[in-house]
Design a protein around this motif. Structure first.
Motif, PDB file in Angstrom:
ATOM      1  N   VAL A 158       0.861  -1.185   0.000  1.00 22.67           N
ATOM      2  CA  VAL A 158       0.000   0.000   0.000  1.00 22.67           C
ATOM      3  C   VAL A 158       0.898   1.237   0.000  1.00 22.67           C
ATOM      4  CG1 VAL A 158      -1.820   1.267   1.211  1.00 22.67           C
ATOM      5  CG2 VAL A 158      -1.769  -1.250   1.307  1.00 22.67           C
ATOM      6  N   TRP A 159       0.573   2.189  -0.885  1.00 19.97           N
ATOM      7  CA  TRP A 159       1.376   3.394  -1.040  1.00 19.97           C
ATOM      8  C   TRP A 159       0.531   4.637  -0.828  1.00 19.97           C
ATOM      9  CZ3 TRP A 159       6.614   3.066  -2.725  1.00 19.97           C
ATOM     10  CH2 TRP A 159       7.030   1.761  -3.055  1.00 19.97           C
ATOM     11  N   ALA A 160       1.088   5.625  -0.159  1.00 18.58           N
ATOM     12  CA  ALA A 160       0.456   6.936  -0.035  1.00 18.58           C
ATOM     13  C   ALA A 160       0.917   7.782  -1.212  1.00 18.58           C
ATOM     14  CB  ALA A 160       0.834   7.597   1.282  1.00 18.58           C
ATOM     15  N   ARG A 161      -0.051   8.325  -1.948  1.00 16.80           N
ATOM     16  CA  ARG A 161       0.286   9.176  -3.099  1.00 16.80           C
ATOM     17  C   ARG A 161       0.180  10.645  -2.679  1.00 16.80           C
ATOM     18  NH1 ARG A 161       0.132   8.521  -8.670  1.00 16.80           N
ATOM     19  NH2 ARG A 161      -1.109   6.617  -8.599  1.00 16.80           N
ATOM     20  N   HIS A 162       1.317  11.306  -2.601  1.00 17.20           N
ATOM     21  CA  HIS A 162       1.340  12.733  -2.293  1.00 17.20           C
ATOM     22  C   HIS A 162       1.345  13.502  -3.613  1.00 17.20           C
ATOM     23  CE1 HIS A 162       2.335  11.846   1.932  1.00 17.20           C
ATOM     24  NE2 HIS A 162       3.110  10.892   1.428  1.00 17.20           N
ATOM     25  N   ARG A 163       0.528  14.548  -3.680  1.00 17.26           N
ATOM     26  CA  ARG A 163       0.395  15.282  -4.932  1.00 17.26           C
ATOM     27  C   ARG A 163       0.886  16.717  -4.794  1.00 17.26           C
ATOM     28  NH1 ARG A 163      -5.327  14.759  -7.431  1.00 17.26           N
ATOM     29  NH2 ARG A 163      -5.997  15.468  -5.357  1.00 17.26           N
ATOM     30  N   SER A 164       1.356  17.264  -5.901  1.00 21.75           N
ATOM     31  CA  SER A 164       1.823  18.649  -5.925  1.00 21.75           C
ATOM     32  C   SER A 164       0.633  19.588  -6.051  1.00 21.75           C
ATOM     33  CB  SER A 164       2.782  18.853  -7.110  1.00 21.75           C
ATOM     34  OG  SER A 164       2.054  18.744  -8.335  1.00 21.75           O
TER      35      SER A 164
END
Length: 346
Positions: A158-164
């Motif tokens: 499971v990955w956390a997707r951080h967005r700009s």
């Protein structure tokens, strides 16, 4: 083709690309091998079918319309009267930049932008308009095997997707298996896979966690990440998606990747140029020698041209210390501002 494969005593059929999904599922049925049914083929490949499948099973899903008509999309948006919407491709195998819009004019602009990026067969693909959901994004990878009684689904990572600020992916951060969000998302994804009638193979599910509504599936894609950074990550995690898929199809269970003992902090960082330019030799060299950088995409070479807002490649950062990864990530973003993309100016 089925007759030739039967003569070779083939025991499993695995798709190597989105274009091969329907053929793979059909061959598995013709050969009497573990595979996914026709209903699952549609549900794994179309966001509209995914929302319908989840709703039929009482699973929370975003409000969405799949249509080939711009007028119908505008009418739906006016009826829903939501603050904002996202226009994207309905086919999960088509990668397009999602556009957030709030007015009929913006919906039209986003619609034509998405249509222009669809492949030649795009006339039959369709476009989807979805409510814009605010919340943290996650990517959940899984592999399914036929099981003894029912399909056996295993969430592998499971990955956390951080967005700009522009909405692009800023970084992907691997969550520990014991993390609260990993434990919260896993049962939701298992229900999603059952609703989509997935029997075998990998799935990559992008989920948004919204306050008050919990996890909501944005898109489920039935193909593994075969990018250079994706392969580097899988090697680090000790897994091979195709090998594990075949194993699950034949043996009816999926092997859970065994991570090395001790803490593992793994982050994927795409480079994000804000303007056209070219990679600077010395600043790129500085990035390569940062302590936690374990992978740099091969195409990231000095003087390689870059286009504004289009990532030219990814880095993978790894360490047993979270602070070390965070420090190098901040250095990378600082180097971008110092002139990483000004390599063609000298």
């Amino acid at each position: 083709m089925a007759r030739r494969l039967r003569a070779l005593n083939v025991q499993a059929v695995v798709a190597g690309s989105p274009q091969g999904l329907q053929l793979t599922d059909r061959l598995a049925r013709e050969l009497g091998l573990p595979g996914n049914g026709a209903i699952s083929t549609a549900a794994r490949c179309d966001v509209g079918a995914q929302v319908e499948a989840l709703a039929a099973c009482g699973i929370a899903a975003p409000r969405l319309l799949r249509t080939n008509s711009l007028d119908r999309a505008r009418e739906w948006a006016a009826f829903m009267a939501l603050p904002a919407y996202v226009v994207t491709a309905a086919d999960t195998g088509v990668d397009v930049t999602e556009s957030v819009c709030a007015s009929p004019r913006e919906i039209g602009e986003a619609w034509h932008a998405v249509r222009s990026t669809l492949p030649a067969r795009g006339a039959g693909i369709g476009v989807a308009i979805r409510e814009h959901l605010y919340g943290h994004r996650y990517v959940v990878h899984s592999i399914s095997g036929r099981g003894d009684v029912a399909p056996a689904h295993t969430v592998t990572d499971v990955w956390a997707r951080h967005r700009s600020v522009t909405g692009a992916t800023d970084r992907l951060e691997l969550l520990p298996q014991s993390a609260l969000m990993a434990r919260l998302l896993t049962p939701y994804i298992l229900r999603v896979l059952s609703a989509l009638q997935v029997s075998t193979g990998p799935m990559s599910c992008e989920v948004v966690y919204t306050p008050g509504r919990g996890p909501l599936l944005l898109r489920a894609t039935p193909m593994p990440d075969t990018s250079p950074a994706g392969r580097a990550v899988r090697t680090t995690l000790g897994s091979d998606v195709y090998r594990d898929t075949v194993y699950g199809a034949i043996h009816g269970r999926v092997r859970q990747p065994v991570r090395s003992p001790g803490p593992l902090h793994l982050t994927r960082v795409p480079l994000l140029p804000s303007a056209d330019g070219a990679l600077d030799r010395w600043l790129l060299r500085t990035i390569r020698y940062l302590p936690t950088v374990t992978h740099v995409d091969a195409q990231l070479m000095p003087r390689v041209p870059v286009t504004a807002h289009v990532s030219p490649g990814e880095l993978v950062l790894r360490s047993s210390a979270e602070r070390a990864v965070e420090a190098d990530y901040r250095v990378i973003r600082a180097i971008e501002q110092l002139g990483l993309y000004a390599g063609g100016c000298s």
